[in-house]
Design a protein around this motif. Structure first.
Motif, PDB file in Angstrom:
ATOM      1  N   PHE A  62       5.437  -3.613   2.000  1.00  0.00           N
ATOM      2  CA  PHE A  62       4.156  -3.307   1.365  1.00  0.00           C
ATOM      3  C   PHE A  62       4.239  -3.312  -0.155  1.00  0.00           C
ATOM      4  N   PHE A  63       5.325  -2.808  -0.719  1.00  0.00           N
ATOM      5  CA  PHE A  63       5.420  -2.676  -2.166  1.00  0.00           C
ATOM      6  C   PHE A  63       6.047  -3.911  -2.820  1.00  0.00           C
ATOM      7  N   ASN A  98      11.249   5.214   5.465  1.00  0.00           N
ATOM      8  CA  ASN A  98      10.848   5.375   4.067  1.00  0.00           C
ATOM      9  C   ASN A  98      10.505   4.019   3.458  1.00  0.00           C
ATOM     10  N   PRO A  99       9.213   3.716   3.279  1.00  0.00           N
ATOM     11  CA  PRO A  99       8.841   2.422   2.706  1.00  0.00           C
ATOM     12  C   PRO A  99       9.091   2.315   1.210  1.00  0.00           C
ATOM     13  N   PHE A 100       9.431   3.440   0.581  1.00  0.00           N
ATOM     14  CA  PHE A 100       9.558   3.461  -0.873  1.00  0.00           C
ATOM     15  C   PHE A 100      10.950   3.104  -1.386  1.00  0.00           C
ATOM     16  N   GLY A 101      11.964   3.206  -0.527  1.00  0.00           N
ATOM     17  CA  GLY A 101      13.317   2.944  -1.004  1.00  0.00           C
ATOM     18  C   GLY A 101      14.267   2.615   0.130  1.00  0.00           C
ATOM     19  N   ASP A 139       5.939  -2.532   8.491  1.00  0.00           N
ATOM     20  CA  ASP A 139       4.540  -2.532   8.075  1.00  0.00           C
ATOM     21  C   ASP A 139       3.989  -3.949   7.998  1.00  0.00           C
ATOM     22  N   GLY A 140       4.630  -4.881   8.655  1.00  0.00           N
ATOM     23  CA  GLY A 140       4.152  -6.250   8.711  1.00  0.00           C
ATOM     24  C   GLY A 140       4.478  -7.039   7.455  1.00  0.00           C
ATOM     25  N   PHE A 141       4.000  -8.270   7.436  1.00  0.00           N
ATOM     26  CA  PHE A 141       4.098  -9.105   6.239  1.00  0.00           C
ATOM     27  C   PHE A 141       2.994  -8.707   5.260  1.00  0.00           C
TER      28      PHE A 141
END
Length: 327
Positions: free
Chosen positions: A68-69, A78-81, A132-134
């Motif tokens: 996402f990012f 953890n999508p952030f790191g 979270d997908g492409f």
């Protein structure tokens, strides 16, 4: 009177015999072998370093990926790191000696280092859960994933194009038995829908469209979201996309519950069965005996599975390959 453990082993042996006599007579995908691998191999709780997962004998490794990012972030939740056992290093001599928690590119460099050091390895399958997908609008779409894989593995990758030599779609090639006969030194990558996806274009549809439109360039196999029911799970998708799915991934319990005729449908395709311990009689989820784990992998192979997935991180020598022709 036999102990419960001996009774369970006897029941398992009987199950293997039934599986052997009921196994489909059709040609099996990917050289007729079954391989074992580990769920979430990138986690430090599983192995100190990614290369340890490969040295342990696993021939399927699962990696969770967030995009996402605008990053290739490898983490369970953890999508952030990044939070993983991957390190910076592209040769075997550079591994097991540096800080970890690196992005996907470094995880793949670690796999490439192991591949280079073990060029005659059995087929290695990389399962990518796109958490979270492409996010193509952030530079993390199917074509960017191809661009990450292609220069690292090149001709070592078994890609969907391998099934298109003289065939209109991968499904035509799979049903004609066009999977490569030689899989030593080869790597195969597939993507599954992630548990945190909430957009209108799920992973498997986005990549299947990409594969259909760019069949010579696609490096990855998309997987339908549900598998191992009595009906073809591809029927949930638009007709034009169905023949571009030739890899399936689902619960071992669902696969084992099918009748021999129902499982025969999957024979031409690559099939991953997850949670191998859950098939009756249930085994310890993390630490069955080596004999139990080996027998379970053989049982599921005799039923037709290509890849057997588990959390048996510390169980030695259960992963095979298991020859399905020997059932």
């Amino acid at each position: 009177m036999r102990s419960p453990r001996l009774a369970a082993l006897a029941g398992l042996a009987a199950s293997i015999l039934v599986a052997a006599t009921a196994a489909p007579a059709q040609a099996a995908a990917v050289n007729g072998a079954t391989y074992g691998g580990v769920h979430n191999a990138y986690e430090r709780a599983a192995y100190p370093y990614m290369i340890d997962a490969l040295d342990a004998g696993n021939r399927m490794i699962e990696i969770d990926l967030w995009t996402f990012f605008g990053q290739w972030t490898v983490s369970h939740s953890n999508p952030f790191g990044n939070a993983n056992n991957c390190e910076q290093g592209s040769t075997a001599g550079q591994l097991r000696d540096s800080s970890r928690s690196r992005p996907l590119t470094d995880c793949l460099d670690n796999v490439k280092a192991w591949h280079d050091a073990n060029p005659d390895h059995e087929l290695l399958v990389i399962k990518l859960e796109m958490k979270d997908g492409f996010h193509d609008n952030r530079g993390r779409g199917p074509d960017e994933l191809d661009a990450v894989l292609r220069p690292r593995f090149g001709g070592a990758l078994i890609t969907p194009a391998a099934l298109l030599n003289g065939h209109a779609t991968p499904d035509d090639g799979a049903r004609a038995g066009a999977w490569p006969a030689q899989t030593r030194g080869k790597i195969m990558v597939y993507v599954i829908r992630g548990t945190a996806e909430n957009d209108s274009l799920p992973t498997e549809i986005e990549y299947a469209r990409h594969l259909r439109d760019h069949p010579a360039d696609a490096q990855v196999f998309p997987v339908p979201d549900s598998a191992y029911g009595a009906a073809d799970p591809r029927e949930a998708y638009e007709q034009a996309l169905r023949p571009w799915f030739v890899v399936f991934d689902g619960a071992a319990t669902s696969f084992a519950a099918l009748s021999p005729a129902q499982r025969a449908f999957y024979a031409p395709y690559v099939t991953t069965v997850t949670g191998a311990h859950s098939v009756s009689p249930t085994l310890d989820a993390y630490n069955p005996t080596p004999e139990q784990a080996h027998a379970r992998a053989k049982l599921l192979g005799c039923l037709g599975a290509t890849i057997v997935s588990s959390d048996w991180r510390d169980v030695p020598a259960w992963q095979g390959p298991h020859d399905r022709a020997a059932c």
